[in-house]
Design a protein around this motif. Structure first.
Motif, mmCIF file in Angstrom:
data_model
loop_
_atom_site.group_PDB
_atom_site.id
_atom_site.type_symbol
_atom_site.label_atom_id
_atom_site.label_comp_id
_atom_site.label_asym_id
_atom_site.label_seq_id
_atom_site.Cartn_x
_atom_site.Cartn_y
_atom_site.Cartn_z
ATOM 1 N N SER A 83 3.645 -17.202 43.018
ATOM 2 C CA SER A 83 3.714 -16.599 41.687
ATOM 3 C C SER A 83 2.401 -15.880 41.376
ATOM 4 O O SER A 83 2.386 -14.850 40.711
ATOM 5 C CB SER A 83 4.021 -17.656 40.622
ATOM 6 N N GLN A 84 1.301 -16.421 41.901
ATOM 7 C CA GLN A 84 0.008 -15.779 41.659
ATOM 8 C C GLN A 84 -0.060 -14.434 42.413
ATOM 9 O O GLN A 84 -0.634 -13.470 41.928
ATOM 10 C CB GLN A 84 -1.138 -16.684 42.096
ATOM 11 N N ASP A 86 2.501 -12.555 43.017
ATOM 12 C CA ASP A 86 3.315 -11.679 42.175
ATOM 13 C C ASP A 86 2.488 -11.050 41.064
ATOM 14 O O ASP A 86 2.535 -9.836 40.851
ATOM 15 C CB ASP A 86 4.451 -12.492 41.526
ATOM 16 N N ASP A 87 1.730 -11.888 40.371
ATOM 17 C CA ASP A 87 0.927 -11.387 39.262
ATOM 18 C C ASP A 87 -0.119 -10.381 39.727
ATOM 19 O O ASP A 87 -0.349 -9.368 39.073
ATOM 20 C CB ASP A 87 0.234 -12.560 38.539
ATOM 21 N N ALA A 88 -0.721 -10.708 40.847
ATOM 22 C CA ALA A 88 -1.759 -9.815 41.372
ATOM 23 C C ALA A 88 -1.172 -8.443 41.688
ATOM 24 O O ALA A 88 -1.783 -7.401 41.434
ATOM 25 C CB ALA A 88 -2.393 -10.419 42.623
ATOM 26 N N LYS A 90 1.525 -7.169 40.246
ATOM 27 C CA LYS A 90 1.929 -6.536 38.988
ATOM 28 C C LYS A 90 0.742 -5.896 38.273
ATOM 29 O O LYS A 90 0.847 -4.815 37.717
ATOM 30 C CB LYS A 90 2.608 -7.559 38.066
ATOM 31 N N SER A 91 -0.397 -6.592 38.304
ATOM 32 C CA SER A 91 -1.567 -6.030 37.640
ATOM 33 C C SER A 91 -2.167 -4.886 38.459
ATOM 34 O O SER A 91 -3.049 -4.179 37.989
ATOM 35 C CB SER A 91 -2.614 -7.121 37.413
#
Lengths: 368, 246
Positions: A83-84, A86-88, A90-91
């Protein structure tokens, strides 16, 4: 024959009088080569990537060291959850993530099979594709080293697309592309415009009333553009050899022979355009939109064909530049000989004949 | 007298449309033969058939002693053609245009050289021989186009509305060149819609709706139609036209 030479001399005068066109003919390829070579290169440097090393063993460490030693990546080592990651993405912090599974080296040693997961940000497909290719080629390199020392062949799942471009340079791929484009520009657009111009000026009628045969009109129109294209090809090859350090691995004779085949195809297309166009402007529009655009899109030079939807992949087969692009890449970059590219050559030859017949027939019916 | 052009019931159809309807006439050597008609009357189509640019649908035609059906290629060596657009290459010089046209008619190098010197001198273009044609005034271009059309000394020269857009005094000079060529034995076949010009022709043929409605000397036509000038003759005939101006 003398009549023929008078005509060719006249055609060359047209070309050389028209400074703007001449500048475009020779300026465009030079600018393209220089731009692509130095500025607009699709090499990507210092991209942020993240490596999730669940294995932490010898093999994973060695691969990471190899990756770090290239100038393409800025590596962040971290143990992130999915999930981390994924966030990386997305940002937009990272462009690519590499995940080593646990027991990576063990798998490699004992099952002879190991997997590395590569996750790329494909919102920009070219960047994603290029980065992925960089990683695969580094892994391939590692594997080659490994297999040289250890007897048992060990496999890491990988893609070998960059095999013929070990330096990961961008230049090799676009030089053949520029060649294919420039020849299309010269032969299709220039030829069709020059024929349509004769119609607009009314000189075509005068030529048809003269004893000079229509078929010779066409031939005489084709010769100067054939010569110009070959000069252009030579300029591009010299430029890429000396300015971009791009070696020509295959036979020069084969390269020129295949180019002539492609030029003939383009000339036939130019003639075909001229029979359909009523004005010079129309000829230019048809050439640009009807010929240049599909070539740019579907030849494989700008966008990889294998990533396209099925319909476009099928459609790309009727674009002559696609075949020429394959041929010229094989000859120039891989140094292959005719035995490897005879199929593509045959297809291109068939296209040349087809368009030639079609345009000659159209040209004749238009005269009536 | 030697007959240079002879047609009998020459016809050209485009589908149902009969562009040229059974025209029959003869033109003698050295004659200036004017072909008059409104737009769409069929004069250009008739001329294109005689030049070998278009195949007749039926009828007979002979140009310079050669049949248009059987040997259109042989006719080409014996005719010259000047289109209404003057048909010169604007990005070539005067001399280059002359040399090119002389070249494609297969003149030898010496002939080309002599001919271009002669033409440049006759046209008074010595100082402009190396000037691009696009920089020449229209009147000069017209004269050059005519000179180029007869550079190979053809038996017949076809002029398709050769005086469009040119002022009257230049037109007069142009007709002097036509008379000169005619005296050298070149037959002139000219279409025009400047009716005053028709008076300069030896004989004129007026076409209406694809048919020949009148064919005689300007003098005789005026007598027959009890008219003061050709313009009147033309309007008397043109009034009968059924086709629109297209």
């Amino acid at each position: 024959m003398k009549q023929f030479f008078s005509f060719i001399r006249k055609e060359f005068s047209h070309v050389f009088r028209d400074r703007k066109t001449l500048l475009m003919l020779f300026g465009v390829p030079v600018v393209q080569i220089v731009l692509f070579g130095f500025a607009l290169t699709n090499e990507i440097k210092n991209s942020n990537i993240v490596i999730v090393d669940n294995a932490k063993d010898m093999a994973s460490q060695q691969i990471i060291t190899k990756l770090a030693s290239t100038q393409y990546f800025k590596i962040n080592k971290a143990l992130l959850s999915s999930s981390q990651i994924d966030d990386a993405f997305k940002s937009g912090d990272i462009k690519l993530a590499i995940v080593f599974p646990e027991n990576f080296y063990n798998d490699l040693l004992h099952t002879n099979k190991a997997q590395i997961q590569i996750i790329a940000d494909a919102s920009d497909p070219n960047t994603g594709n290029t980065l992925t290719n960089y990683v695969t080629s580094v892994v391939a390199d590692y594997q080659a080293q490994l297999n040289a020392t250890i007897k048992a062949p060990e496999q890491i799942n990988l893609d070998t697309r960059m095999l013929y471009n070990p330096d990961l340079k961008g230049a090799p791929n676009f030089v053949p592309g520029v060649i294919a484009m420039v020849m299309l520009l010269v032969c299709v657009m220039m030829t069709s415009i020059s024929i349509v111009r004769e119609k607009e000026l009314g000189t075509m009628e005068v030529l048809l009333v003269s004893p000079f045969k229509p078929i010779y009109v066409i031939l005489a129109k084709a010769v100067p553009y054939l010569v110009l294209s070959l000069i252009n090809l030579t300029v591009i090859l010299l430029l890429s050899y000396f300015a971009l350090d791009l070696p020509i691995r295959g036979s020069l004779i084969l390269l020129y022979a295949e180019s002539i085949l492609y030029i003939v195809t383009c000339l036939a297309l130019g003639l075909l355009v001229s029979t359909g166009a009523k004005s010079q402007y129309g000829a230019m529009t048809i050439s640009l939109v009807g010929m240049m655009l599909p070539t740019l899109m579907l030849s494989g030079y700008m966008f990889p064909i294998e990533n396209m939807p099925l319909v476009l992949r099928i459609l790309s087969n009727i674009v002559p530049a696609k075949w020429f692009y394959i041929i010229i890449k094989d000859v120039m970059l891989k140094g292959l000989d005719i035995t490897y590219i005879w199929k593509e050559t045959l297809i291109l030859f068939g296209m040349a004949m087809f368009f030639l017949m079609l345009s000659l027939r159209n040209f004749k019916t238009r005269l009536e | 007298m030697e007959t240079v052009i002879r047609t009998k019931d020459l016809t050209k159809r485009f589908g149902d449309f009969v562009a040229v309807d059974k025209i029959t006439f003869e033109v003698q050597k050295g004659e200036i033969f004017g072909f008059l008609g409104a737009n769409g009357a069929g004069k250009t189509t008739a001329m294109r058939m005689l030049c070998g640019l278009s195949r007749p649908t039926s009828g007979e035609a002979m140009v310079a002693g050669i049949d248009v059906y059987h040997k259109p290629e042989d006719i080409k060596k014996n005719i010259g053609y000047m289109s209404q657009k003057f048909s010169l290459y604007e990005d070539l010089t005067v001399l280059e245009n002359i040399k090119f046209y002389a070249g494609i008619y297969g003149l030898t190098d010496k002939q080309i050289k002599d001919k271009s010197d002669e033409l440049v001198e006759k046209l008074g273009l010595q100082s402009q021989a190396k000037v691009l044609v696009k920089l020449l005034p229209l009147g000069w271009r017209q004269k050059l186009a005519f000179s180029v059309a007869i550079v190979h000394e053809p038996k017949v020269v076809f002029l398709d509305e050769p005086t469009g857009g040119v002022d009257p005094s230049t037109r007069k000079q142009f007709w002097d060149m036509i008379y000169d060529a005619s005296e050298r034995g070149i037959t002139i076949f000219v279409t025009t819609h400047y009716l005053d010009e028709a008076e300069y022709c030896d004989r004129i043929c007026i076409m209406v709706d694809g048919k020949i409605k009148a064919l005689d000397t300007p003098f005789q036509l005026k007598q027959n139609f009890k008219a003061d000038n050709i313009t009147e003759v033309f309007y008397q005939l043109a009034r009968t036209a059924k086709r629109g101006d297209d």
